[in-house]
Write an enzyme that holds these catalytic residues in place. Structure first.
Site, PDB file in Angstrom:
ATOM      1  N   CYS A 181      11.356  44.945  34.301  1.00 45.48           N
ATOM      2  CA  CYS A 181       9.364  44.708  34.053  1.00 45.48           C
ATOM      3  C   CYS A 181       9.552  45.982  35.726  1.00 45.48           C
ATOM      4  O   CYS A 181       9.542  45.885  36.561  1.00 45.48           O
ATOM      5  CB  CYS A 181       9.584  43.570  34.558  1.00 45.48           C
ATOM      6  SG  CYS A 181       9.590  42.418  33.773  1.00 45.48           S
TER       7      CYS A 181
ATOM      8  N   PRO B 270      38.786  63.939  37.869  1.00 48.17           N
ATOM      9  CA  PRO B 270      38.107  63.732  36.214  1.00 48.17           C
ATOM     10  C   PRO B 270      37.644  62.414  36.064  1.00 48.17           C
ATOM     11  O   PRO B 270      38.482  61.380  35.926  1.00 48.17           O
ATOM     12  CB  PRO B 270      38.525  64.435  34.821  1.00 48.17           C
ATOM     13  CG  PRO B 270      40.020  63.987  35.503  1.00 48.17           C
ATOM     14  CD  PRO B 270      40.123  64.070  36.827  1.00 48.17           C
TER      15      PRO B 270
HETATM   16  C1  LIG Z   1      32.908  61.273  41.775  1.00 47.36           C
HETATM   17  C2  LIG Z   1      33.704  61.807  41.871  1.00 47.36           C
HETATM   18  C3  LIG Z   1      34.337  61.801  41.166  1.00 47.36           C
HETATM   19  C4  LIG Z   1      34.307  61.610  39.480  1.00 47.36           C
HETATM   20  O1  LIG Z   1      33.112  62.934  39.333  1.00 47.36           O
HETATM   21  P1  LIG Z   1      33.385  63.015  37.975  1.00 47.36           P
HETATM   22  O2  LIG Z   1      31.672  64.428  37.657  1.00 47.36           O
HETATM   23  O3  LIG Z   1      33.068  62.385  37.210  1.00 47.36           O
HETATM   24  O4  LIG Z   1      34.781  64.144  37.190  1.00 47.36           O
HETATM   25  C5  LIG Z   1      36.130  62.255  41.170  1.00 47.36           C
HETATM   26  N1  LIG Z   1      36.438  62.176  42.919  1.00 47.36           N
HETATM   27  C6  LIG Z   1      35.169  62.083  43.693  1.00 47.36           C
HETATM   28  C7  LIG Z   1      36.056  62.410  45.009  1.00 47.36           C
HETATM   29  C8  LIG Z   1      34.223  61.487  43.213  1.00 47.36           C
HETATM   30  O5  LIG Z   1      33.229  60.845  44.521  1.00 47.36           O
END
Ligand SMILES: *Cc1c(COP(=O)(O)O)cnc(C)c1O
Length: 431
Positions: free
Chosen positions: A361, A291
């Site tokens: 800008c 997360p």
């Molecule tokens: C972006 C990403 C996350 C985190 O996603 P959230 O929406 O911020 O929880 C976790 N694992 C991978 C591989 C990602 O690309």
């Protein structure tokens, strides 16, 4: 209020985690990112609690540091027992510098350089998530030359439509990330990975998207991934011990958003994992979650100073602030919606509807359009809420604006955790 940590004090000022945002703006200057440490810690504990209650603690939560990467964040999540997901040498370097143990780090990236892979191998990163066949080959060579065997996972596209914005939807076949399940590419990658002597395939990974508000796509992804793990067991006799289900739980950006709490999402996912394993007689894997937004998004806000208000009769009113797409590019990138308020008039009703414009800008440099706001005046402090994720981490020096300071609030006290850049910082690498 959008999140429970936001309150209004006797002077009518907006407070976050008990700290007066108007005082913070005066003390530290604007634009200013403010994070609530207690809320970040509560979120970390919330994830850990569900894994402990529903799954006997057989899992690791790795904070997705692309949401917010700075040393203090790694220290905080490490002290709460979390690991980190990193996606570049720079994030890995920051995590290691902060003292995050390498074995709790998961290294991602769909186009890792040899130098980044070497860095991960040298420092003993716990799991490297491989994205494509050439990467397997390069990583094996690097590991062999270093005399090491490395734990890898394979990033799989389970083909789940997560009902989210196209730019952040990554589970379907037409994505630059990972191996597709439907085409047989995933199974071929598992077979290929098993043949490399210096790669130890420990499991599979998927990440179906971001800002997902419901449990269903996550539970479905877990079922699909376990189905593939079962097929791998049947076809090649390998029982993979780990399953990484990525990140993606959504947060409340506006009062209209009604996301399922992340605890419910994780509970539903673990329920699906246990049920599917029972159906398939497959041993319940060690699970990983990544997360990002749900740990830090709601825990932060950004403060700006209002520089001017410009009313175009019968068209719209612009409130112009001293930051913009250089500190929050998300509206320009994907029309992300935010709530805003005048921090020094937080007790008053938001009786106007305005467009908040930045200082860069570009006509598209907006924080948002058609936003309810208290009547704004020059020198007011504008607070944009729920900016804890993907704001500081996506900031740029566009127009040579120095990146803003980031302060962490805890129990009413604030401390700087990322200093404001100076003009000298900006020319440091110019020859
Ligand atoms: C972006 C990403 C996350 C985190 O996603 P959230 O929406 O911020 O929880 C976790 N694992 C991978 C591989 C990602 O690309």
């Amino acid at each position: 209020m959008l999140t429970p940590n936001l309150t209004v004090n006797a002077e009518g000022h907006l407070c976050i985690g008990g700290a007066d945002t108007v005082v913070l703006a005066k003390t530290h200057g604007t634009p200013l990112y403010v994070m609530d440490e207690n809320m970040i810690r509560e979120n970390c504990r919330g994830f850990a609690r569900v894994i402990s209650e529903e799954y006997g603690g057989r899992g690791l939560i790795c904070f997705a540091s692309k949401a917010l990467s700075c040393k203090e964040l790694y220290r905080i999540v490490d002290s709460e027992g979390l690991g980190a997901d990193v996606v570049s040498g720079g994030e890995l370097y920051t995590a290691l510098k902060a003292g995050m143990p390498a074995e709790k780090i998961v290294m991602h990236g769909n186009s890792k350089s040899n130098a980044e892979l070497q860095m991960a191998v040298t420092h003993g990163v716990g799991r490297i998530v491989c994205d494509n066949l050439p990467e397997l080959d390069r990583l094996n060579r690097i590991a062999e030359a270093s005399g090491k065997t490395v734990n890898i996972m394979l990033r799989i596209k389970p083909g789940i439509d997560a009902h989210t914005h196209d730019f952040v939807k990554t589970g379907q076949i037409d994505s630059k990330f990972g191996f597709a399940l439907e085409t047989g590419e995933a199974m071929a990658a598992v077979k290929a990975a098993s043949l490399y002597p210096n790669l130890n395939l420990v499991g599979l990974h998927c990440h179906i998207g971001s800002q997902i508000l419901d449990t269903a796509p996550f539970a479905e992804a877990a079922r699909v991934m376990l189905g593939l793990m079962n097929k791998i067991r049947t076809e090649i006799g390998v029982t993979l011990p780990e399953l990484n289900l990525g990140g993606g739980p959504g947060i409340r950006y506006t009062e209209a958003d009604d996301p399922m709490p992340f605890s419910e999402i994780v509970r539903a996912i673990l329920g699906a994992v246990k049920e599917t394993c029972a159906e398939l007689s497959f041993p319940e894997p060690f699970v990983l979650f990544e997360p990002g937004r749900s740990i830090v998004g709601g825990a932060g806000l950004t403060l700006y100073t209002v520089m001017a208000k410009k009313t175009i009769p019968d068209i719209r009113t612009y409130v112009l602030v001293d930051g913009g797409m250089c500190d929050n590019p998300r509206y320009a990138l994907y029309q992300s919606r935010y709530e805003a308020m005048i921090a020094n008039k937080a007790a008053e009703p938001r009786s106007e509807r305005v467009t908040i414009g930045g200082k860069c800008c570009e006509s598209g440099d907006l924080i948002g359009e058609d936003m309810p706001l208290q009547p704004a005046a020059e020198d007011d402090i504008l607070a944009v809420l729920a900016t804890g994720a993907y704001n500081y981490s996506m900031a740029s020096n566009y127009n040579r604006n120095p990146r803003a300071e980031l302060v962490m609030v805890r129990d009413d006290a604030a401390r700087t955790v990322v200093k404001r850049e100076t003009y000298e910082d900006i020319v440091r690498n110019d020859i």
